[in-house]
Design an enzyme around this catalytic site. Sequence first.
Site, PDB file in Angstrom:
ATOM      1  N   CYS A 163       8.810  -1.694  -3.878  1.00 34.12           N
ATOM      2  CA  CYS A 163       7.863  -1.934  -3.236  1.00 34.12           C
ATOM      3  C   CYS A 163       6.861  -0.510  -2.764  1.00 34.12           C
ATOM      4  O   CYS A 163       7.407   0.196  -1.883  1.00 34.12           O
ATOM      5  CB  CYS A 163       7.394  -2.899  -2.217  1.00 34.12           C
ATOM      6  SG  CYS A 163       8.576  -4.215  -2.240  1.00 34.12           S
ATOM      7  N   GLU A 225      -3.346  -4.718   0.476  1.00 40.12           N
ATOM      8  CA  GLU A 225      -3.013  -4.205  -1.105  1.00 40.12           C
ATOM      9  C   GLU A 225      -3.569  -5.025  -2.174  1.00 40.12           C
ATOM     10  O   GLU A 225      -3.437  -6.358  -1.965  1.00 40.12           O
ATOM     11  CB  GLU A 225      -1.432  -4.143  -1.038  1.00 40.12           C
ATOM     12  CG  GLU A 225      -0.847  -3.119  -0.290  1.00 40.12           C
ATOM     13  CD  GLU A 225       0.566  -2.818  -0.414  1.00 40.12           C
ATOM     14  OE1 GLU A 225       1.034  -1.811  -0.054  1.00 40.12           O
ATOM     15  OE2 GLU A 225       1.175  -3.533  -0.794  1.00 40.12           O
TER      16      GLU A 225
END
Length: 309
Positions: A163, A225
């Site tokens: 990630c 995000e």
Amino acid sequence: MSLTSRILFTPPTTIKLSPSIPPPSAFCPLKTPSLSSNSPHPSLLRFTHITKSPSSLFARVFSSFNPTATTTPPTMGDAPDAGMDAVQRRLMFEDECILVDENDRVVGHDSKYNCHLWENILKGNALHRAFSVFLFNSKHELLLQQRSATKVTFPLVWTNTCCSHPLYRESELIHEDALGVRNAAQRKLFDELGIPAEDVPVDQFSPLGRILYKAPSDGKWGEHELDYLLFIVRDVSVNPNPDEVADIKYVNQDELKELLRKADAGEEGLKLSPWFRLVVDNFLFKWWDHVEKGTLEEAADMKAIHKLT
């Protein structure tokens, strides 16, 4: 000590554009550069690292692309790097994330430090592009990682394979077919897990969807995000970087469900990252079935942006 651990943070240098440099608008929308017969194959663009040195035309243009971006960290008297090791300090202050609006349109750039300050997130100034890789082996087991104890955000939590963020550089800003994000994923799989680029060709990533989420890590840090979800099925060589990863494991569907049970019950101190849990609860198992059937393309929907909480 790793090479990255010996790199010291140096504040970015402000660079003025010369009159001969075309305006930033000349570079938008972003497209893959035209290549002459003597130029390298486009696939090699993923290895290009744009720096902030005065010799880099592209870096000079994009360092001034958004005059409102805050790229200079607070003064050292404010101790912004308190508690960070050398590796995390470098990443937080030198890496620049891509700022976007809720429709995934690029609006600027800012340091990873500023993008992850919870006070900035609450002000609505820190939405940035990210990606989450889900890598499966030929037995259709999913590779998980536990983030290192030195990570500034969400240390020691378990999450999907990798990630991170595409950075504000030429090779990772390419919008067409999510190529910039796929380039960034290949880069970070090597940085974090030591997976060689040839093990994860960029054309083997399947972008399946995008999610938008917000999550606090602690009182100071958090995430906001617009996250690209990338699936890939490859048998790979893994050599984790201890500065980034504390542990790894492959799991099948039943083993992941047992991890979820333990996390929900608070057993063994096991914690999952919030973005991983959102993907698990909304998409993962039905997409996993497509992995096993070899029909991932049927699951893809890159038009929608799913706002998850």
